[in-house]
Scaffold this motif. Structure first.
Motif, mmCIF file in Angstrom:
data_model
loop_
_atom_site.group_PDB
_atom_site.id
_atom_site.type_symbol
_atom_site.label_atom_id
_atom_site.label_comp_id
_atom_site.label_asym_id
_atom_site.label_seq_id
_atom_site.Cartn_x
_atom_site.Cartn_y
_atom_site.Cartn_z
ATOM 1 N N ASN A 1 45.289 -22.431 59.717
ATOM 2 C CA ASN A 1 46.192 -21.601 60.514
ATOM 3 C C ASN A 1 46.155 -20.150 60.029
ATOM 4 O OD1 ASN A 1 48.486 -21.212 62.442
ATOM 5 N ND2 ASN A 1 49.555 -20.685 60.538
ATOM 6 N N GLY A 2 46.153 -19.956 58.722
ATOM 7 C CA GLY A 2 46.083 -18.602 58.187
ATOM 8 C C GLY A 2 44.789 -17.904 58.554
ATOM 9 N N TYR A 3 43.698 -18.664 58.538
ATOM 10 C CA TYR A 3 42.380 -18.089 58.879
ATOM 11 C C TYR A 3 42.339 -17.686 60.348
ATOM 12 C CZ TYR A 3 37.283 -17.760 59.295
ATOM 13 O OH TYR A 3 36.001 -17.317 59.530
ATOM 14 N N VAL A 4 42.826 -18.575 61.217
ATOM 15 C CA VAL A 4 42.709 -18.336 62.658
ATOM 16 C C VAL A 4 43.761 -17.348 63.153
ATOM 17 C CG1 VAL A 4 42.786 -19.435 64.935
ATOM 18 C CG2 VAL A 4 41.724 -20.638 63.013
ATOM 19 N N THR A 5 44.984 -17.496 62.690
ATOM 20 C CA THR A 5 46.086 -16.688 63.213
ATOM 21 C C THR A 5 46.168 -15.312 62.563
ATOM 22 O OG1 THR A 5 47.330 -18.740 63.589
ATOM 23 C CG2 THR A 5 48.568 -16.675 63.642
ATOM 24 N N PHE A 6 45.967 -15.264 61.251
ATOM 25 C CA PHE A 6 46.177 -14.005 60.526
ATOM 26 C C PHE A 6 44.899 -13.428 59.931
ATOM 27 C CE2 PHE A 6 50.057 -16.656 60.105
ATOM 28 C CZ PHE A 6 50.908 -15.877 60.890
ATOM 29 N N GLY A 7 43.781 -14.097 60.108
ATOM 30 C CA GLY A 7 42.522 -13.572 59.579
ATOM 31 C C GLY A 7 42.410 -13.646 58.073
ATOM 32 N N LEU A 8 43.162 -14.561 57.456
ATOM 33 C CA LEU A 8 43.101 -14.717 55.999
ATOM 34 C C LEU A 8 41.839 -15.492 55.621
ATOM 35 C CD1 LEU A 8 46.843 -15.679 55.358
ATOM 36 C CD2 LEU A 8 45.764 -13.430 55.122
ATOM 37 N N GLY A 9 40.972 -14.885 54.841
ATOM 38 C CA GLY A 9 39.705 -15.514 54.492
ATOM 39 C C GLY A 9 39.895 -16.735 53.599
ATOM 40 N N ALA B 1 33.657 -14.520 42.701
ATOM 41 C CA ALA B 1 34.974 -13.895 42.655
ATOM 42 C C ALA B 1 35.077 -12.766 43.680
ATOM 43 C CB ALA B 1 35.244 -13.360 41.255
ATOM 44 N N GLY B 2 36.170 -12.773 44.445
ATOM 45 C CA GLY B 2 36.404 -11.713 45.412
ATOM 46 C C GLY B 2 35.691 -11.889 46.731
ATOM 47 N N HIS B 3 34.954 -12.977 46.886
ATOM 48 C CA HIS B 3 34.214 -13.225 48.126
ATOM 49 C C HIS B 3 34.905 -14.321 48.933
ATOM 50 C CE1 HIS B 3 30.189 -11.151 47.277
ATOM 51 N NE2 HIS B 3 30.961 -10.880 46.238
ATOM 52 N N THR B 4 34.741 -14.253 50.234
ATOM 53 C CA THR B 4 35.198 -15.328 51.111
ATOM 54 C C THR B 4 33.989 -15.883 51.850
ATOM 55 O OG1 THR B 4 35.646 -13.750 52.904
ATOM 56 C CG2 THR B 4 37.488 -14.315 51.438
ATOM 57 N N ILE B 5 34.132 -17.086 52.375
ATOM 58 C CA ILE B 5 33.000 -17.688 53.068
ATOM 59 C C ILE B 5 33.001 -17.247 54.536
ATOM 60 C CG2 ILE B 5 33.008 -19.669 51.538
ATOM 61 C CD1 ILE B 5 34.136 -21.313 53.903
ATOM 62 N N SER B 6 31.827 -17.235 55.131
ATOM 63 C CA SER B 6 31.708 -16.904 56.553
ATOM 64 C C SER B 6 31.270 -18.151 57.308
ATOM 65 C CB SER B 6 30.695 -15.774 56.762
ATOM 66 O OG SER B 6 29.420 -16.162 56.287
ATOM 67 N N ILE B 7 31.775 -18.294 58.524
ATOM 68 C CA ILE B 7 31.419 -19.462 59.329
ATOM 69 C C ILE B 7 31.049 -19.016 60.729
ATOM 70 C CG2 ILE B 7 32.911 -21.019 58.037
ATOM 71 C CD1 ILE B 7 34.909 -20.825 60.344
ATOM 72 N N ARG B 8 30.315 -19.886 61.411
ATOM 73 C CA ARG B 8 29.957 -19.637 62.798
ATOM 74 C C ARG B 8 30.784 -20.565 63.679
ATOM 75 N NH1 ARG B 8 23.514 -20.123 62.549
ATOM 76 N NH2 ARG B 8 24.117 -21.622 60.950
ATOM 77 N N ALA B 9 31.737 -20.001 64.383
ATOM 78 C CA ALA B 9 32.574 -20.784 65.297
ATOM 79 C C ALA B 9 33.114 -19.846 66.359
ATOM 80 C CB ALA B 9 33.712 -21.454 64.537
ATOM 81 N N THR B 10 33.258 -20.340 67.556
ATOM 82 C CA THR B 10 33.809 -19.517 68.633
ATOM 83 C C THR B 10 35.331 -19.468 68.498
ATOM 84 O OG1 THR B 10 34.093 -21.384 70.142
ATOM 85 C CG2 THR B 10 31.929 -20.297 70.131
ATOM 86 N N ASP B 11 35.953 -18.546 69.223
ATOM 87 C CA ASP B 11 37.415 -18.458 69.199
ATOM 88 C C ASP B 11 38.038 -19.760 69.705
ATOM 89 O OD1 ASP B 11 37.226 -15.915 68.230
ATOM 90 O OD2 ASP B 11 37.596 -14.918 70.158
ATOM 91 N N ASP B 12 37.443 -20.345 70.728
ATOM 92 C CA ASP B 12 37.969 -21.609 71.254
ATOM 93 C C ASP B 12 37.871 -22.719 70.218
ATOM 94 O OD1 ASP B 12 38.586 -20.416 73.642
ATOM 95 O OD2 ASP B 12 36.820 -21.174 74.712
ATOM 96 N N GLU B 13 36.749 -22.762 69.482
ATOM 97 C CA GLU B 13 36.586 -23.798 68.457
ATOM 98 C C GLU B 13 37.609 -23.622 67.332
ATOM 99 O OE1 GLU B 13 31.864 -25.021 68.632
ATOM 100 O OE2 GLU B 13 32.424 -23.136 67.656
ATOM 101 N N LEU B 14 37.856 -22.368 66.955
ATOM 102 C CA LEU B 14 38.823 -22.120 65.890
ATOM 103 C C LEU B 14 40.234 -22.476 66.334
ATOM 104 C CD1 LEU B 14 37.429 -18.752 64.481
ATOM 105 C CD2 LEU B 14 37.379 -20.987 63.369
ATOM 106 N N GLU B 15 40.585 -22.141 67.566
ATOM 107 C CA GLU B 15 41.910 -22.504 68.076
ATOM 108 C C GLU B 15 42.073 -24.014 68.122
ATOM 109 O OE1 GLU B 15 44.710 -21.023 68.903
ATOM 110 O OE2 GLU B 15 44.002 -19.041 68.323
ATOM 111 N N ALA B 16 41.018 -24.698 68.541
ATOM 112 C CA ALA B 16 41.065 -26.161 68.592
ATOM 113 C C ALA B 16 41.244 -26.740 67.191
ATOM 114 C CB ALA B 16 39.791 -26.707 69.231
#
Length: 336
Positions: free
Chosen positions: A232-240, A247-262
């Motif tokens: 929820n934090g990742y999708v709603t507030f952009g928290l990595g 240290a200090g890095h976040t992961i990146s993923i490939r997902a559409t906005d619809d997939e993240l909302e789901a």
């Protein structure tokens, strides 16, 4: 409360990789041997090592791909990321050729070479890596450019997972497996975000100190609730989601906005369902809920079994004898 200890053990057994446990290391060995036999790569100090979910023992049935991290400690600085991917393709294509349908078994990807093993129904991804300047981490080819590299440290995640599992008396790894299976069940196979995102989110949840329990059921529910909050934090507030290896890095993923909302919606629903199931006094109702969350394994078999004495719809069998019952149903056998 419905802890269903034996059913959780059976569920974990149901999602174990099975035959893939033998096939994956053999496919890895064949790719490793081909790369190590090449004279040019030998000059670069080729040193492959198994990484990925299989190496970390968090893979679930079925294992479709195995990752080989090919360390090249002596790679000259003028060898570009495109150059090394080209070399890998030349070596692997020469070794593995085409399958029975005439398709090349070696496929070039953005950061790696993928070799198919039709006899095992799995793939091996070989990822070239050169040392980063700090001497402790590595760089792999970056997607989309001819000579761009991105920093990584996959072996660290293996040691971190082992340490986290020990810190939680062996419950961390099984919990990751259960959450990966839940992702597959509620989002669907092949949907994003993938299992790695869920694994790293689970690690972050455990590292926060907010996940606890005394058995598989309690750990599963606790972790599902915390991972749901992280999504929820990742999708709603952009928290990595933190990369625990850098240290200090976040992961990146490939997902559409619809997939993240789901993912946000379904994990929140799953966490609520799991909590209700754990609090449920009726073991049949609780098992039915856990069964719905964990779905079917890679062999299309139901992962979470019903406890003895319950029908598949969660109702109690009429003939079931419960502990402490004053009467028992009449049988057909006679005793003299």
């Amino acid at each position: 409360m419905a802890h269903l200890k034996q059913q959780f053990k059976d569920a974990l057994s149901s999602i174990e990789p099975g035959d893939d446990k033998a096939n994956a290391p053999e496919a890895h060995r064949l790719v490793r041997d081909a790369l190590e036999a090449d004279a040019k790569l030998a000059e670069y100090g080729v040193d492959p090592v198994l990484i990925g979910s299989y190496k970390r023992n968090v893979s679930i049935k079925r294992v479709k791909d195995v990752d080989v991290f090919v360390r090249l400690p002596d790679l000259p600085s003028d060898v570009t990321s495109k150059d090394i991917l080209d070399r890998f393709f030349t070596v692997l294509h020469a070794e593995f050729g085409s399958d029975g349908d005439g398709h090349r078994r070696t496929k070039r990807q953005d950061r790696s070479l993928q070799v198919s093993f039709p006899e095992y129904d799995l793939y091996v991804d070989a990822v070239p890596a050169r040392p980063y300047w700090d001497g402790e981490t590595w760089e792999i080819p970056q997607k989309g450019d001819e000579d761009e590299w991105v920093r990584t440290n996959p072996e660290k995640l293996t040691s971190l997972s082992t340490a986290m599992n020990s810190a939680h008396d062996g419950y961390y790894v099984p919990t990751v497996k259960l959450l990966r299976q839940t992702r597959r069940s509620i989002l669907g196979s092949g949907k994003k975000p993938g299992g790695f995102f869920i694994e790293v989110a689970t690690y972050q949840a455990f590292a926060s100190g907010l996940v606890s329990g005394n058995d598989h059921a309690e750990y599963y529910v606790s972790a599902l609730e915390e991972v749901s909050k992280i999504i929820n934090g990742y999708v709603t507030f952009g928290l990595g989601v933190n990369d625990p290896t850098l240290a200090g890095h976040t992961i990146s993923i490939r997902a559409t906005d619809d997939e993240l909302e789901a993912a946000k919606t379904r994990f929140a629903e799953a966490a609520e369902t799991a909590r209700d199931a754990l609090d449920e006094e009726d073991e049949g109702k609780a098992a039915l809920a856990f069964q719905g969350l964990l779905g079917k394994n890679g062999d299309d078999e139901t992962v979470f079994p019903m406890p003895p004495g319950f029908n598949e719809d969660g109702s109690k069998r009429a003939s079931a004898i419960s502990a402490g019952a004053r009467t028992v149903p009449a049988g057909t056998r006679t005793f003299g």
